[in-house]
Design a protein around this motif. Structure first.
Motif, mmCIF file in Angstrom:
data_model
loop_
_atom_site.group_PDB
_atom_site.id
_atom_site.type_symbol
_atom_site.label_atom_id
_atom_site.label_comp_id
_atom_site.label_asym_id
_atom_site.label_seq_id
_atom_site.Cartn_x
_atom_site.Cartn_y
_atom_site.Cartn_z
ATOM 1 N N ALA A 140 -103.464 13.010 16.018
ATOM 2 C CA ALA A 140 -102.975 11.851 15.274
ATOM 3 C C ALA A 140 -104.027 11.432 14.258
ATOM 4 C CB ALA A 140 -102.669 10.709 16.234
ATOM 5 N N ARG A 141 -103.553 11.175 13.042
ATOM 6 C CA ARG A 141 -104.425 10.708 11.983
ATOM 7 C C ARG A 141 -103.703 9.649 11.182
ATOM 8 N NH1 ARG A 141 -103.585 15.969 9.927
ATOM 9 N NH2 ARG A 141 -104.111 16.549 12.036
ATOM 10 N N ARG A 142 -104.488 8.775 10.536
ATOM 11 C CA ARG A 142 -103.888 7.716 9.731
ATOM 12 C C ARG A 142 -103.219 8.315 8.511
ATOM 13 N NH1 ARG A 142 -105.161 2.649 11.353
ATOM 14 N NH2 ARG A 142 -107.055 2.360 12.539
ATOM 15 N N GLY A 143 -102.046 7.755 8.179
ATOM 16 C CA GLY A 143 -101.351 8.185 6.976
ATOM 17 C C GLY A 143 -101.911 7.458 5.764
ATOM 18 N N VAL A 144 -101.225 7.592 4.642
ATOM 19 C CA VAL A 144 -101.662 6.932 3.412
ATOM 20 C C VAL A 144 -101.701 5.422 3.628
ATOM 21 C CG1 VAL A 144 -101.076 6.515 1.003
ATOM 22 C CG2 VAL A 144 -100.852 8.800 1.950
ATOM 23 N N ALA A 145 -100.670 4.882 4.295
ATOM 24 C CA ALA A 145 -100.696 3.474 4.684
ATOM 25 C C ALA A 145 -101.454 3.389 6.011
ATOM 26 C CB ALA A 145 -99.269 2.955 4.849
ATOM 27 N N ARG A 146 -102.499 2.603 6.064
ATOM 28 C CA ARG A 146 -103.421 2.627 7.218
ATOM 29 C C ARG A 146 -102.758 2.261 8.540
ATOM 30 N NH1 ARG A 146 -108.227 4.325 6.789
ATOM 31 N NH2 ARG A 146 -109.145 3.191 8.498
ATOM 32 N N HIS A 147 -101.656 1.512 8.494
ATOM 33 C CA HIS A 147 -100.997 1.120 9.739
ATOM 34 C C HIS A 147 -100.101 2.232 10.279
ATOM 35 C CE1 HIS A 147 -98.038 0.235 6.618
ATOM 36 N NE2 HIS A 147 -97.126 0.414 7.547
ATOM 37 N N ARG A 148 -99.919 3.302 9.520
ATOM 38 C CA ARG A 148 -98.999 4.366 9.915
ATOM 39 C C ARG A 148 -99.776 5.590 10.373
ATOM 40 N NH1 ARG A 148 -94.301 6.905 6.408
ATOM 41 N NH2 ARG A 148 -93.176 7.795 8.127
ATOM 42 N N TRP A 149 -99.369 6.164 11.484
ATOM 43 C CA TRP A 149 -100.054 7.338 12.030
ATOM 44 C C TRP A 149 -99.154 8.552 11.912
ATOM 45 C CZ3 TRP A 149 -104.998 7.521 14.195
ATOM 46 C CH2 TRP A 149 -105.663 6.290 14.221
ATOM 47 N N LEU A 150 -99.760 9.699 11.683
ATOM 48 C CA LEU A 150 -99.046 10.967 11.579
ATOM 49 C C LEU A 150 -99.606 11.932 12.614
ATOM 50 C CD1 LEU A 150 -99.309 11.319 7.696
ATOM 51 C CD2 LEU A 150 -97.375 10.418 8.968
ATOM 52 N N GLY A 151 -98.793 12.900 13.031
ATOM 53 C CA GLY A 151 -99.262 13.904 13.982
ATOM 54 C C GLY A 151 -99.297 13.377 15.401
#
Length: 197
Positions: free
Chosen positions: A75-86
């Motif tokens: 899991a890593r932060r997406g472009v928007a810091r509150h959103r996580w990806l992976g």
């Protein structure tokens, strides 16, 4: 006679200055877009390449023969810091060559999952060296090494089968789509020919 009506319209500014301002604004927008795409700006990003670290070489060697050019894990932060990806529950792997198949997902058993690790492994071809991209503030080298030690054998074992299954599913889907289109074409032709002139 009104003098204002006969006076020529006043120019609002120097065209050269206007062009320079427009170009500067465009360059600023493009630069901001590149920063966001590379994980800069407000979001975090995996941008530090640690692939040259000798402690990671054995795992890169294990994965060298795979038909894979992108491996994403964690899991890593997406472009928007509150959103996580992976996720730590699976690794996403994209092939280098062969029939086009969507990204293959390899499930990671709970015992092998690493909650504090996120990395992207990338290369341009099967013969190229791997780059390993991490966020050094989020993922420590010992955690990364342990995660790769656990994931590399799993990917070597599971990914080829998952890729073959994905290619087979895609071929089956394309075959069904062609069959549907042929049947629809035949149905429309029959409907058209059912009317006598």
């Amino acid at each position: 006679m009104n003098q204002r009506a006969t006076q020529p319209a006043r120019k609002s500014g120097n065209p050269t200055v206007i062009r320079l301002v427009a170009v500067a604004g465009l360059v600023g927008l493009m630069g901001g877009g590149v920063m966001l795409l590379n994980g800069g700006g407000m979001g975090g990003g995996l941008h530090s390449d640690v692939g040259g670290n000798p402690e990671l070489a054995p795992f890169q060697a294990q994965l060298q023969s795979l038909n894979a050019c992108i491996i994403e894990y964690g899991a890593r932060r997406g472009v928007a810091r509150h959103r996580w990806l992976g996720s730590a529950q699976f690794a996403s792997v994209s092939p280098c060559e062969g029939p086009s198949a969507s990204t293959v997902v390899v499930s990671v058993p709970e015992a092998l999952q690493s909650r504090h690790v996120a990395f992207d492994m990338k290369r341009s071809s099967r013969s190229a060296a791997w780059r390993i991209l991490v966020d050094k503030e989020e993922t420590s080298l010992p955690d990364l090494k342990q995660s790769l030690q656990q994931l590399a054998p799993l990917l070597v074992e599971k990914y080829p089968e998952e890729l073959a299954n994905a290619i087979q599913r895609r071929a089956e889907s394309e075959r069904k789509q062609h069959e549907y289109k042929d049947a629809e074409r035949s149905r429309k032709e029959a409907a058209k020919n059912s009317y006598t002139e």
